[in-house]
Design an enzyme around this catalytic site. Structure first.
Site, PDB file in Angstrom:
ATOM      1  N   TYR A 110      -9.304  -6.141  15.349  1.00 37.16           N
ATOM      2  CA  TYR A 110      -8.469  -5.753  16.360  1.00 37.16           C
ATOM      3  C   TYR A 110      -7.016  -5.275  16.421  1.00 37.16           C
ATOM      4  O   TYR A 110      -6.705  -4.755  17.391  1.00 37.16           O
ATOM      5  CB  TYR A 110      -8.643  -6.757  17.661  1.00 37.16           C
TER       6      TYR A 110
ATOM      7  N   PHE B 136     -14.837 -16.437  26.750  1.00 42.80           N
ATOM      8  CA  PHE B 136     -15.396 -15.515  27.622  1.00 42.80           C
ATOM      9  C   PHE B 136     -15.918 -14.475  27.059  1.00 42.80           C
ATOM     10  O   PHE B 136     -15.957 -14.396  25.965  1.00 42.80           O
ATOM     11  CB  PHE B 136     -14.269 -15.089  28.694  1.00 42.80           C
TER      12      PHE B 136
END
Ligand SMILES: CC(=O)SCCNC(=O)CCNC(=O)[C@H](O)C(C)(C)COP(=O)(O)OP(=O)(O)OC[C@H]1O[C@@H](n2cnc3c(N)ncnc32)[C@H](O)[C@@H]1OP(=O)(O)O
Length: 393
Positions: free
Chosen positions: A119, A393
């Site tokens: 990322y 999450f």
């Protein structure tokens, strides 16, 4: 590339799970997770008319230094079909997703990364870290001066389900890096955790609930019992100490194992023999992408120091590039000579206070054109407690 209709959410979930080499969810498991898919925020990339990759965003908030809860897009569900990887599918998804996050007025995007090498190219950087600890319970003794107060009680899961979200909302977002837990998050977690876990709640001297622990005992083939600590959230040091004392007093438990804990949780300081708290890993926790650098700067407070002019590089979202004057009374764009230069992924490590400017200069991640600006930036960006997310999450 397009936002998927609700009829496409299950297929996106299947693709994501297969990309992670996990089995698809059963109908019952999907029912517990479907609400996590927000209409308009689930993206699909198509190749020859077939879904080739997906990602989704959850509307959330991020606690930043100074206490503000900044609207933030929580990025998850990233997956590209194994026969379509390394052709730029993720790059297109990331571009579309960051545009959508910005259009919604969310100054930051955030994620937990499956691998550390994916990322940064999109501007994400490690903004919080966490640790994993293990304790052989019978060998552990808690020091006499560890705070005491209030009472811990066991709570049935049926009663805990409506109780915990309110306690978390009151005491959970207490430091930079903490994020919200919406109803859909809780429902999905309860459905994932199943029935094997136990909840205990701490109430303060006035009877106000101010913390909880969720844990799961497991017995192995040798009748050795390990307690997996899933979550400890507490409003203050007394509630945290009482919840941990409760865990350390669990009769018959041989071992406590707790992951994604804050790096400054004072467990070892509570023990007569600090080495009984074994820190088995310290790893990256939340990755943050400043999508609107100026808005993100303006959302947090800064410590007392001389102003510093920083130059931010951002190849993926060049509209963020430029110079910013960072001062205790505010931040604005400027044209002065930069004293420090860094890329936007490095800024993530500074932003919530996880790393000092000095450490990042030493790592070669910040270029210091004016040495005097380094201690000033240390003071401007520092936080009293290290940031920590602690919510998957
Ligand atoms: C927040 C979350 O949901 S975390 C979960 C992430 N998902 C997974 O790990 C599932 C398994 N992996 C995948 O689905 C895919 O490999 C992905 C999503 C990681 C990458 O998708 P791709 O479409 O292959 O990425 P894309 O082709 O756009 O690659 C962009 C660049 O990143 C590099 N890259 C992408 N993934 C990786 C990786 N896992 N390791 C190293 N480099 C990578 C590519 O080589 C490429 O580099 P380049 O620009 O220098 O040529």
């Amino acid at each position: 590339m397009r936002a998927l209709p609700e009829s496409g959410f299950r297929g996106a979930n299947d693709l994501f799970r297969r990309a992670l080499l996990w089995q698809p969810l059963s109908d019952e498991e999907w029912a517990g997770n479907a609400a996590l898919y927000e209409p308009g925020r689930v993206l699909g990339a198509f190749v020859d008319g077939e879904l080739a990759g997906t990602t989704r965003t959850i509307t959330n908030v991020l606690a930043v230094p100074g206490g503000r809860r900044l609207p933030a897009g929580a990025v998850t569900g990233v997956g590209v079909r194994a026969d379509q990887t390394r052709r730029g599918v993720l790059t297109s998804l990331m571009r579309a997703q960051l545009e959508e996050v910005r259009e919604r007025g969310e100054a930051v995007a955030m994620l937990h990364a499956s691998e550390a090498v994916i990322y940064e190219r999109f501007g994400y950087g490690v903004a919080t870290r966490c640790r994993r600890v293990e304790l052989d319970r019978p060998s552990v003794a808690v020091r006499a001066e560890v705070p005491r107060g209030g009472r811990v009680r066991l709570v049935d899961q049926a009663k805990a389900e409506p109780l915990l979200p309110a306690i978390y909302e009151r005491c959970g977002l207490d430091r930079p890096g903490r994020i919200g837990r919406a109803d859909a998050w809780w429902s999905a977690r309860w459905s994932m955790w199943g029935k094997g876990l136990t909840v205990a709640v701490h109430a303060d001297e006035d009877g106000v609930d101010d913390g909880f622990v969720i844990y799961e005992p497991k017995t192995d083939d040798n009748w050795s019992i390990t307690v997996r600590v899933i979550d400890v959230s507490a409003a203050d040091a007394t509630a945290a100490a009482e919840l941990w004392r409760f865990l350390l007093d669990l009769d018959l438990a041989d071992r406590l194992v707790a992951g994604i804990r804050p790096v400054d949780e004072p467990l070892e300081w509570w023990l007569t023999d600090r080495r009984q708290c074994r820190i088995t890993t310290v790893e990256d926790d939340l990755w943050v992408r400043l999508v609107d650098v100026l808005a993100a700067f303006r959302a947090r407070t800064f410590g007392a120091a001389e102003p510093v002019v920083v130059e931010v590089r951002d190849a993926f979202l060049p509209e963020n590039e430029g110079r910013y004057r960072v001062a205790p009374d505010g931040v604005h764009r400027c044209s002065g000579e930069p004293q420090l230069s860094f890329d936007v992924a490095t800024l993530a490590a500074l932003y919530l206070g996880d790393q000092s400017a000095s450490a990042l200069v030493a790592a070669g991640r910040i270029q210091a054109h004016d040495p005097a600006a380094v201690p000033a930036a240390d003071s401007l960006f520092a936080t009293v407690v290290p940031p920590w997310c602690g919510t998957s999450f």
